[in-house]
Design a protein around this motif. Structure first.
Motif, PDB file in Angstrom:
ATOM      1  N   MET A   1     -38.220  15.212 -12.644  1.00 35.20           N
ATOM      2  CA  MET A   1     -37.055  14.710 -13.600  1.00 35.20           C
ATOM      3  C   MET A   1     -37.198  12.909 -13.211  1.00 35.20           C
ATOM      4  O   MET A   1     -37.753  12.474 -12.266  1.00 35.20           O
ATOM      5  CB  MET A   1     -35.772  14.984 -12.645  1.00 35.20           C
ATOM      6  N   VAL A   2     -36.557  12.451 -14.062  1.00 37.82           N
ATOM      7  CA  VAL A   2     -36.388  11.184 -14.270  1.00 37.82           C
ATOM      8  C   VAL A   2     -35.424  10.496 -13.103  1.00 37.82           C
ATOM      9  O   VAL A   2     -34.489  11.023 -13.046  1.00 37.82           O
ATOM     10  CB  VAL A   2     -36.034  10.551 -15.758  1.00 37.82           C
ATOM     11  N   ALA A   3     -35.901   9.432 -12.143  1.00 41.91           N
ATOM     12  CA  ALA A   3     -35.280   9.028 -11.097  1.00 41.91           C
ATOM     13  C   ALA A   3     -34.677   7.582 -11.438  1.00 41.91           C
ATOM     14  O   ALA A   3     -33.881   7.092 -10.525  1.00 41.91           O
ATOM     15  CB  ALA A   3     -35.772   9.229 -10.006  1.00 41.91           C
ATOM     16  N   GLY A   4     -35.213   7.007 -12.289  1.00 37.27           N
ATOM     17  CA  GLY A   4     -35.048   5.434 -12.526  1.00 37.27           C
ATOM     18  C   GLY A   4     -35.494   5.210 -13.867  1.00 37.27           C
ATOM     19  O   GLY A   4     -36.212   5.844 -14.709  1.00 37.27           O
ATOM     20  N   PRO A   5     -35.170   3.827 -14.133  1.00 36.25           N
ATOM     21  CA  PRO A   5     -35.436   3.188 -15.636  1.00 36.25           C
ATOM     22  C   PRO A   5     -36.943   3.044 -15.521  1.00 36.25           C
ATOM     23  O   PRO A   5     -37.859   3.103 -14.603  1.00 36.25           O
ATOM     24  CB  PRO A   5     -34.899   1.987 -15.672  1.00 36.25           C
ATOM     25  N   ILE A   6     -37.498   3.144 -16.784  1.00 31.30           N
ATOM     26  CA  ILE A   6     -38.822   2.617 -17.263  1.00 31.30           C
ATOM     27  C   ILE A   6     -39.023   1.336 -17.426  1.00 31.30           C
ATOM     28  O   ILE A   6     -38.234   0.527 -18.082  1.00 31.30           O
ATOM     29  CB  ILE A   6     -39.468   3.327 -18.266  1.00 31.30           C
ATOM     30  N   PHE A   7     -40.041   0.775 -16.634  1.00 30.96           N
ATOM     31  CA  PHE A   7     -40.442  -0.740 -16.814  1.00 30.96           C
ATOM     32  C   PHE A   7     -41.954  -0.879 -17.263  1.00 30.96           C
ATOM     33  O   PHE A   7     -42.879  -0.210 -16.992  1.00 30.96           O
ATOM     34  CB  PHE A   7     -40.488  -1.235 -15.422  1.00 30.96           C
ATOM     35  N   ASN A   8     -41.749  -1.932 -18.262  1.00 31.24           N
ATOM     36  CA  ASN A   8     -43.258  -2.239 -18.782  1.00 31.24           C
ATOM     37  C   ASN A   8     -43.542  -3.642 -18.177  1.00 31.24           C
ATOM     38  O   ASN A   8     -43.288  -4.753 -18.571  1.00 31.24           O
ATOM     39  CB  ASN A   8     -43.217  -2.537 -20.311  1.00 31.24           C
ATOM     40  N   ILE A   9     -44.218  -3.632 -17.212  1.00 28.91           N
ATOM     41  CA  ILE A   9     -44.467  -4.959 -16.427  1.00 28.91           C
ATOM     42  C   ILE A   9     -45.944  -5.615 -16.668  1.00 28.91           C
ATOM     43  O   ILE A   9     -46.945  -4.846 -16.907  1.00 28.91           O
ATOM     44  CB  ILE A   9     -44.788  -4.386 -14.669  1.00 28.91           C
ATOM     45  N   LEU A  24     -39.658  -0.244  -7.256  1.00 33.23           N
ATOM     46  CA  LEU A  24     -39.046   0.182  -8.520  1.00 33.23           C
ATOM     47  C   LEU A  24     -37.690   0.936  -7.851  1.00 33.23           C
ATOM     48  O   LEU A  24     -37.749   1.804  -7.121  1.00 33.23           O
ATOM     49  CB  LEU A  24     -39.887   1.253  -9.338  1.00 33.23           C
ATOM     50  N   PRO A  25     -36.557   0.753  -8.654  1.00 31.69           N
ATOM     51  CA  PRO A  25     -35.186   1.282  -8.460  1.00 31.69           C
ATOM     52  C   PRO A  25     -35.188   2.373  -8.649  1.00 31.69           C
ATOM     53  O   PRO A  25     -35.865   2.914  -9.851  1.00 31.69           O
ATOM     54  CB  PRO A  25     -34.230   0.517  -9.051  1.00 31.69           C
ATOM     55  N   HIS A  26     -34.642   3.509  -7.941  1.00 33.51           N
ATOM     56  CA  HIS A  26     -34.009   5.077  -8.092  1.00 33.51           C
ATOM     57  C   HIS A  26     -32.677   4.828  -8.138  1.00 33.51           C
ATOM     58  O   HIS A  26     -32.008   4.332  -7.225  1.00 33.51           O
ATOM     59  CB  HIS A  26     -34.932   5.829  -7.522  1.00 33.51           C
ATOM     60  N   VAL A  71     -44.260   2.083 -16.122  1.00 31.72           N
ATOM     61  CA  VAL A  71     -44.016   2.851 -15.063  1.00 31.72           C
ATOM     62  C   VAL A  71     -42.409   3.073 -14.698  1.00 31.72           C
ATOM     63  O   VAL A  71     -41.708   2.366 -15.074  1.00 31.72           O
ATOM     64  CB  VAL A  71     -44.741   1.967 -13.804  1.00 31.72           C
ATOM     65  N   GLY A  72     -42.294   4.235 -14.073  1.00 31.18           N
ATOM     66  CA  GLY A  72     -40.955   4.488 -13.671  1.00 31.18           C
ATOM     67  C   GLY A  72     -40.947   5.559 -12.312  1.00 31.18           C
ATOM     68  O   GLY A  72     -41.738   6.300 -12.403  1.00 31.18           O
ATOM     69  N   ALA A  73     -39.915   5.678 -11.640  1.00 27.15           N
ATOM     70  CA  ALA A  73     -39.756   6.415 -10.764  1.00 27.15           C
ATOM     71  C   ALA A  73     -39.321   7.798 -11.271  1.00 27.15           C
ATOM     72  O   ALA A  73     -38.532   8.153 -12.015  1.00 27.15           O
ATOM     73  CB  ALA A  73     -38.695   6.093  -9.669  1.00 27.15           C
ATOM     74  N   ILE A  74     -39.923   8.829 -10.619  1.00 24.69           N
ATOM     75  CA  ILE A  74     -39.674  10.426 -10.951  1.00 24.69           C
ATOM     76  C   ILE A  74     -39.631  11.211  -9.520  1.00 24.69           C
ATOM     77  O   ILE A  74     -39.839  10.617  -8.402  1.00 24.69           O
ATOM     78  CB  ILE A  74     -40.695  10.863 -11.734  1.00 24.69           C
ATOM     79  N   ALA A  75     -38.817  12.195  -9.629  1.00 23.34           N
ATOM     80  CA  ALA A  75     -38.850  13.039  -8.403  1.00 23.34           C
ATOM     81  C   ALA A  75     -38.793  14.749  -8.741  1.00 23.34           C
ATOM     82  O   ALA A  75     -38.392  14.791 -10.108  1.00 23.34           O
ATOM     83  CB  ALA A  75     -37.442  12.681  -7.958  1.00 23.34           C
TER      84      ALA A  75
END
Length: 334
Positions: A1-9, A24-26, A71-75
């Motif tokens: 599941m998506v746990a935070g926003p997606i970032f293009n760093i 990265l925030p979740h 990239v983005g946090a998932i869980a």
């Protein structure tokens, strides 16, 4: 599941190797749980997504930078997962021409950068933040917004997602206080509640455009417009009929008004330029541009009086200043 926003760093004038790690925030609530092993980072390299292991805290995951791309946090999802959410509450100014009708927008957001995104999107000056308790725990499910006294809430149900997809809008013809309650669909447990009081509101005590134009007072059985004998009406013999003006300029009017169609629709409905049946039909339109064309067609079908009154409505600075300056310049040139 998506746990935070997606970032293009990306890096500026440096190779990505200069970055060793990124936090990265979740938004997942970890209270009473050990979740370090189930977090990861979704990393898109080329055409293939890769899930990389990370360290985690109560609000962030620590990602060791391998290369730069979205990239983005998932869980790993479980039924007990809850997100640290925020309910953002705004008063909408000038949504209807009378000061005794109150309008509010309510957004469901994760406590991440999306809160800032919502604030940036709102037109400065039209939306006023109402400071209430914003934090609550929400799951990936539908939420039902109700109020006391009962108001007009649209939609009544909306899903919570990490990236917000919409908002509730609430209208009241009563006076404050208004108590809002948010519950998960099928649940009796209140996820969030707030009471809006008179002191929370910004009131613009301006006369309505109907009164400025000489319309009868709200609730009167007759609609009359008194115009000084020295003033020429827009439908006078020296000017082009209002129906023809709307017909010739329908395409560009629709293009200008679709920027905030709900605003002009509320004005037209409050001013009795369209009846309840037409109002409900236009309100349900999925595409604002189509709804604009239907509104203009409905006004022309009602004849010269309704077409003229609509052009007078567009002359009101409270209305035309909300839209493109081309609309203002055009309507003031008539």
């Amino acid at each position: 599941m998506v746990a935070g926003p997606i970032f293009n760093i990306q890096t500026v004038d440096k190779d990505h190797s200069a970055l060793k790690s990124i936090q990265l925030p979740h938004s997942l609530c970890l209270a009473g749980q050990e979740r370090e092993a189930v977090f990861g980072v979704l990393h898109v390299t080329g055409k293939q997504p890769v899930i990389e292991t990370v360290q985690s805290s109560g609000s962030h995951v620590k990602w060791s930078v391998s290369s730069l791309s979205p990239v983005g946090a998932i869980a790993r999802a479980t039924q007990q997962d809850r997100h640290h959410g925020e309910v953002l509450l705004y008063q909408v100014l000038c949504s209807r021409p009378t000061v005794d009708i109150h309008c509010f927008r309510i957004y469901l957001a994760s406590n991440s950068s999306h809160v800032k995104d919502i604030n940036k999107k709102l037109t400065k000056g039209r939306f006023i933040t109402i400071d209430k308790n914003t934090f609550c725990l929400m799951g990936d499910e539908n939420y039902h917004l109700t109020s006391e006294p009962r108001g007009e809430i649209d939609p009544q149900y909306m899903p919570f997602t990490v990236k917000p997809r919409g908002f509730f809008e609430a209208y009241y013809e009563q006076t404050p206080p208004f108590k809002l309650n948010l519950k998960a669909s099928g649940s009796d447990v209140t996820a969030w509640t707030a009471t809006i009081r008179q002191d929370d509101l910004v009131t613009e005590k301006k006369p309505s455009w109907k009164h400025l134009l000489g319309w009868s007072r709200p609730g009167s059985s007759k609609r009359k417009m008194s115009v000084p004998h020295t003033e020429k009406t827009m439908a006078s013999s020296t000017q082009e009929p209002s129906v023809q003006i709307l017909k010739k300029n329908k395409v560009k009017l629709a293009r200008w008004l679709q920027a905030d169609f709900q605003l002009i629709l509320q004005h037209a409905h409050s001013g009795e330029l369209v009846d309840d049946r037409v109002y409900q039909h236009l309100k349900s339109k999925a595409l604002p541009e189509d709804a604009c064309y239907d509104l203009i067609d409905a006004l022309m079908s009602r004849g010269e009086s309704s077409s003229s009154d609509f052009l007078k409505l567009l002359r009101d600075p409270e209305v035309h200043n909300t839209y493109n300056t081309q609309l203002r310049d055009w309507v003031l040139s008539l």
